[in-house]
Motif scaffolding. Structure first.
Motif, PDB file in Angstrom:
ATOM      1  N   LEU A   1      32.342  29.398 -11.654  1.00 43.67           N
ATOM      2  CA  LEU A   1      32.997  28.613 -12.892  1.00 43.67           C
ATOM      3  C   LEU A   1      33.937  29.174 -13.498  1.00 43.67           C
ATOM      4  CD1 LEU A   1      30.861  28.963 -16.572  1.00 43.67           C
ATOM      5  CD2 LEU A   1      32.596  29.933 -15.764  1.00 43.67           C
ATOM      6  N   GLU A   2      34.995  28.440 -13.795  1.00 45.80           N
ATOM      7  CA  GLU A   2      36.663  28.318 -13.742  1.00 45.80           C
ATOM      8  C   GLU A   2      37.139  28.223 -15.410  1.00 45.80           C
ATOM      9  OE1 GLU A   2      38.900  26.197 -11.034  1.00 45.80           O
ATOM     10  OE2 GLU A   2      39.685  25.267 -12.739  1.00 45.80           O
ATOM     11  N   THR A   3      37.524  28.913 -15.528  1.00 48.01           N
ATOM     12  CA  THR A   3      38.232  28.764 -17.379  1.00 48.01           C
ATOM     13  C   THR A   3      39.584  28.587 -16.959  1.00 48.01           C
ATOM     14  OG1 THR A   3      36.279  30.329 -18.653  1.00 48.01           O
ATOM     15  CG2 THR A   3      37.992  30.002 -19.692  1.00 48.01           C
ATOM     16  N   GLN A   4      40.114  27.720 -17.425  1.00 46.17           N
ATOM     17  CA  GLN A   4      41.449  26.836 -17.287  1.00 46.17           C
ATOM     18  C   GLN A   4      42.244  27.087 -18.713  1.00 46.17           C
ATOM     19  OE1 GLN A   4      40.702  23.209 -14.854  1.00 46.17           O
ATOM     20  NE2 GLN A   4      42.588  23.099 -16.154  1.00 46.17           N
ATOM     21  N   GLN A   5      43.346  27.237 -18.826  1.00 47.47           N
ATOM     22  CA  GLN A   5      44.358  26.075 -19.795  1.00 47.47           C
ATOM     23  C   GLN A   5      43.315  24.355 -19.109  1.00 47.47           C
ATOM     24  OE1 GLN A   5      48.851  27.354 -17.638  1.00 47.47           O
ATOM     25  NE2 GLN A   5      48.701  27.115 -20.454  1.00 47.47           N
TER      26      GLN A   5
ATOM     27  N   VAL B   1      38.948  39.226 -17.869  1.00 51.43           N
ATOM     28  CA  VAL B   1      40.581  39.429 -17.924  1.00 51.43           C
ATOM     29  C   VAL B   1      40.629  38.544 -19.458  1.00 51.43           C
ATOM     30  CG1 VAL B   1      40.486  36.676 -17.654  1.00 51.43           C
ATOM     31  CG2 VAL B   1      42.818  38.039 -17.070  1.00 51.43           C
ATOM     32  N   SER B   2      42.058  39.382 -19.854  1.00 51.84           N
ATOM     33  CA  SER B   2      42.660  38.947 -21.500  1.00 51.84           C
ATOM     34  C   SER B   2      44.355  37.915 -21.403  1.00 51.84           C
ATOM     35  CB  SER B   2      42.022  39.954 -22.518  1.00 51.84           C
ATOM     36  OG  SER B   2      42.806  39.913 -23.892  1.00 51.84           O
ATOM     37  N   THR B   3      44.650  37.412 -21.383  1.00 56.89           N
ATOM     38  CA  THR B   3      46.066  37.138 -21.271  1.00 56.89           C
ATOM     39  C   THR B   3      46.453  36.413 -22.625  1.00 56.89           C
ATOM     40  OG1 THR B   3      45.559  35.636 -20.201  1.00 56.89           O
ATOM     41  CG2 THR B   3      45.602  36.827 -18.870  1.00 56.89           C
ATOM     42  N   THR B   4      47.127  36.065 -22.193  1.00 56.36           N
ATOM     43  CA  THR B   4      48.300  35.534 -23.580  1.00 56.36           C
ATOM     44  C   THR B   4      47.235  33.874 -23.546  1.00 56.36           C
ATOM     45  OG1 THR B   4      49.946  34.469 -22.384  1.00 56.36           O
ATOM     46  CG2 THR B   4      49.837  35.959 -23.562  1.00 56.36           C
ATOM     47  N   PHE B   5      47.084  33.528 -22.908  1.00 52.50           N
ATOM     48  CA  PHE B   5      46.237  32.333 -21.920  1.00 52.50           C
ATOM     49  C   PHE B   5      44.844  32.269 -22.959  1.00 52.50           C
ATOM     50  CE2 PHE B   5      49.274  31.912 -19.247  1.00 52.50           C
ATOM     51  CZ  PHE B   5      50.184  31.364 -19.337  1.00 52.50           C
ATOM     52  N   PHE B   6      43.719  32.997 -22.661  1.00 53.67           N
ATOM     53  CA  PHE B   6      42.289  33.494 -22.731  1.00 53.67           C
ATOM     54  C   PHE B   6      42.317  34.223 -22.264  1.00 53.67           C
ATOM     55  CE2 PHE B   6      43.134  30.903 -18.527  1.00 53.67           C
ATOM     56  CZ  PHE B   6      42.499  32.462 -17.419  1.00 53.67           C
ATOM     57  N   THR B   7      40.959  35.120 -23.458  1.00 53.84           N
ATOM     58  CA  THR B   7      39.672  36.243 -22.830  1.00 53.84           C
ATOM     59  C   THR B   7      38.625  35.596 -22.282  1.00 53.84           C
ATOM     60  OG1 THR B   7      41.041  37.671 -24.968  1.00 53.84           O
ATOM     61  CG2 THR B   7      38.984  38.080 -23.652  1.00 53.84           C
ATOM     62  N   VAL B   8      37.992  36.189 -21.498  1.00 56.54           N
ATOM     63  CA  VAL B   8      37.236  36.154 -20.904  1.00 56.54           C
ATOM     64  C   VAL B   8      36.247  37.444 -20.598  1.00 56.54           C
ATOM     65  CG1 VAL B   8      35.721  34.638 -18.639  1.00 56.54           C
ATOM     66  CG2 VAL B   8      38.507  33.691 -19.576  1.00 56.54           C
ATOM     67  N   GLU B   9      34.845  36.567 -20.705  1.00 54.27           N
ATOM     68  CA  GLU B   9      34.133  37.958 -20.826  1.00 54.27           C
ATOM     69  C   GLU B   9      32.330  37.996 -20.396  1.00 54.27           C
ATOM     70  OE1 GLU B   9      35.783  39.885 -25.160  1.00 54.27           O
ATOM     71  OE2 GLU B   9      33.443  38.632 -25.495  1.00 54.27           O
ATOM     72  N   LYS B  10      31.719  38.263 -20.609  1.00 54.18           N
ATOM     73  CA  LYS B  10      30.824  37.941 -19.024  1.00 54.18           C
ATOM     74  C   LYS B  10      30.114  39.444 -20.369  1.00 54.18           C
ATOM     75  CE  LYS B  10      27.782  38.172 -15.219  1.00 54.18           C
ATOM     76  NZ  LYS B  10      27.013  39.390 -15.270  1.00 54.18           N
ATOM     77  N   TRP B  11      28.234  38.281 -20.660  1.00 54.21           N
ATOM     78  CA  TRP B  11      27.647  39.281 -21.622  1.00 54.21           C
ATOM     79  C   TRP B  11      26.153  38.569 -20.931  1.00 54.21           C
ATOM     80  CZ3 TRP B  11      28.278  41.704 -26.221  1.00 54.21           C
ATOM     81  CH2 TRP B  11      29.750  41.566 -26.141  1.00 54.21           C
ATOM     82  N   ASP B  12      25.877  39.752 -20.462  1.00 54.27           N
ATOM     83  CA  ASP B  12      24.453  39.747 -19.743  1.00 54.27           C
ATOM     84  C   ASP B  12      23.011  40.778 -20.736  1.00 54.27           C
ATOM     85  OD1 ASP B  12      25.068  38.897 -17.137  1.00 54.27           O
ATOM     86  OD2 ASP B  12      25.872  41.324 -17.573  1.00 54.27           O
TER      87      ASP B  12
ATOM     88  N   SER C   1      22.592  35.429 -18.570  1.00 58.11           N
ATOM     89  CA  SER C   1      23.686  35.609 -18.727  1.00 58.11           C
ATOM     90  C   SER C   1      24.587  34.948 -19.331  1.00 58.11           C
ATOM     91  CB  SER C   1      24.155  36.355 -17.428  1.00 58.11           C
ATOM     92  OG  SER C   1      23.614  37.236 -17.334  1.00 58.11           O
ATOM     93  N   MET C   2      25.990  34.811 -20.001  1.00 60.03           N
ATOM     94  CA  MET C   2      27.071  34.007 -20.430  1.00 60.03           C
ATOM     95  C   MET C   2      27.910  34.652 -19.994  1.00 60.03           C
ATOM     96  SD  MET C   2      25.619  34.019 -23.914  1.00 60.03           S
ATOM     97  CE  MET C   2      26.361  35.638 -24.914  1.00 60.03           C
ATOM     98  N   ILE C   3      29.228  32.983 -19.473  1.00 59.56           N
ATOM     99  CA  ILE C   3      30.916  33.044 -19.829  1.00 59.56           C
ATOM    100  C   ILE C   3      30.938  33.157 -20.872  1.00 59.56           C
ATOM    101  CG2 ILE C   3      32.488  33.013 -18.344  1.00 59.56           C
ATOM    102  CD1 ILE C   3      30.834  34.969 -17.106  1.00 59.56           C
ATOM    103  N   VAL C   4      32.010  33.955 -21.592  1.00 66.40           N
ATOM    104  CA  VAL C   4      32.461  33.558 -23.214  1.00 66.40           C
ATOM    105  C   VAL C   4      34.167  33.707 -23.093  1.00 66.40           C
ATOM    106  CG1 VAL C   4      31.879  34.234 -25.349  1.00 66.40           C
ATOM    107  CG2 VAL C   4      30.463  34.164 -24.634  1.00 66.40           C
ATOM    108  N   SER C   5      34.551  32.886 -23.373  1.00 64.09           N
ATOM    109  CA  SER C   5      35.307  32.759 -23.608  1.00 64.09           C
ATOM    110  C   SER C   5      36.606  32.124 -25.057  1.00 64.09           C
ATOM    111  CB  SER C   5      36.539  32.035 -22.506  1.00 64.09           C
ATOM    112  OG  SER C   5      36.160  30.298 -22.928  1.00 64.09           O
ATOM    113  N   TYR C   6      37.916  32.513 -25.407  1.00 64.57           N
ATOM    114  CA  TYR C   6      38.164  32.582 -26.715  1.00 64.57           C
ATOM    115  C   TYR C   6      39.863  32.337 -25.604  1.00 64.57           C
ATOM    116  CZ  TYR C   6      37.882  37.307 -27.686  1.00 64.57           C
ATOM    117  OH  TYR C   6      37.934  38.679 -27.268  1.00 64.57           O
ATOM    118  N   VAL C   7      40.569  31.627 -27.175  1.00 66.20           N
ATOM    119  CA  VAL C   7      42.111  32.072 -27.038  1.00 66.20           C
ATOM    120  C   VAL C   7      42.509  33.334 -27.917  1.00 66.20           C
ATOM    121  CG1 VAL C   7      44.540  31.437 -27.446  1.00 66.20           C
ATOM    122  CG2 VAL C   7      42.719  30.055 -26.636  1.00 66.20           C
TER     123      VAL C   7
END
Length: 311
Positions: A177-181, A238-249, A305-311
């Protein structure tokens, strides 16, 4: 107002059929990519529920900015994909925002990978074995790729942050699973001299690659700490200026503390139910949705399980 999305599938020379395992009816024998949450013009998703059913995500972003907190950004900033590497991908690099905006007319591409599955001994390419730009250019000109590329073994559950300028390639037998700009600019460095159905090799972009490759490769941290609770597990990837990505089980239930205007959510395993106020939505592996500013009183129940992302 939660927005569920219809995936867009992309045929790729290296793709396969493993995306069927995400409850998708894939259209190609070589389906390489599921664009799961996308407003990019090369593959915008259609909304499948509510008053915006039938609209594309880019249309909703433009017509109802309040759903996303009226962020002021011209374009939807993120893109979520699932990739099935039935064969190894080309070795490539992506430019940063400055270079891409100047030469490609869109943002650059920083991305990250969560390894959903990996065959035994599967590996990726991450970074280069060159100490400076001159050495990099010489190795590229001489085609010394076996020495140049840095290989890393991967297993299910690994995570990799891949900033722009990083030479990379997903190896055979890997699903991610890829999260990207939200960008579709790729510079291809090496493609194993493969040919397409017409017998032609795909275009390479060596001069652009030389201009954007960052030789200062950092060894990625692939296994990150988890916070274990009785009814769920949380992991910031990861948490950067581009995105934060989290995994929730979710083991039983989660009262979701919504602190950002909107979230991108992908269910990668299991099944459960999403409750928003008096509404509920069944969830299964392969579901993708956006929680917007209007969504409050959010609960998840089930075992998934889910992958959650936001800016």
């Amino acid at each position: 107002m939660v927005l569920f999305l219809q995936p867009v599938f992309q045929e790729r020379i290296w793709g396969g059929t493993q995306l069927k395992n995400f409850n998708y009816n894939i259209p190609f024998d070589h389906t390489g990519e599921c664009w799961a949450i996308s407003a990019h013009p090369n593959g915008p998703n259609v909304i499948t529920n509510g008053p915006y059913q039938g609209y594309t995500l880019d249309q909703v972003w433009e017509q109802a900015p309040s759903l996303f907190g009226a962020s002021g950004q011209q374009n939807f900033p993120l893109l979520t994909k699932i990739l099935d590497a039935n064969d190894k991908l080309s070795v490539q690099v992506h430019p940063d925002d400055n270079y891409a905006q100047k030469y490609e007319g869109e943002n650059g591409k920083t991305e990250c990978w969560y390894i959903l599955d990996a065959a035994p001994d599967a590996e990726i390419i991450y970074g280069v074995n060159a100490d400076n730009q001159d050495e990099l250019n010489q190795m590229l000109d001489q085609g010394d790729f076996e020495t140049l590329f840095h290989h890393i073994k991967v297993t299910k559950g690994d995570f990799f942050y891949v900033p722009s300028g990083t030479v990379h390639a997903i190896g055979k037998g890997i699903m991610i699973l890829e999260t990207q700009q939200s960008s579709d600019t790729t510079y291809r460095i090496y493609d194993y001299e493969r040919t397409d159905s017409n017998g032609k090799q795909r275009e390479l972009h060596l001069e652009q690659s030389k201009a954007v490759i960052d030789v200062d490769r950092q060894i990625p941290q692939t296994r990150l700490p988890k916070e274990q609770y009785e009814q769920y597990t949380y992991q910031q990837l990861v948490s950067t200026t581009f995105f934060t990505v989290e995994k929730w089980d979710i083991h039983q239930q989660l009262a979701f503390d919504k602190q950002q205007p909107y979230y991108l959510v992908s269910v990668i395993e299991g099944e459960g139910v999403l409750y928003i106020g008096q509404q509920h939505f069944d969830l299964e592996k392969g579901a993708h949705f956006i929680l917007t500013t209007e969504d409050q009183d959010i609960y998840f129940t089930g075992n998934f399980s889910m992958i959650v992302s936001y800016v």
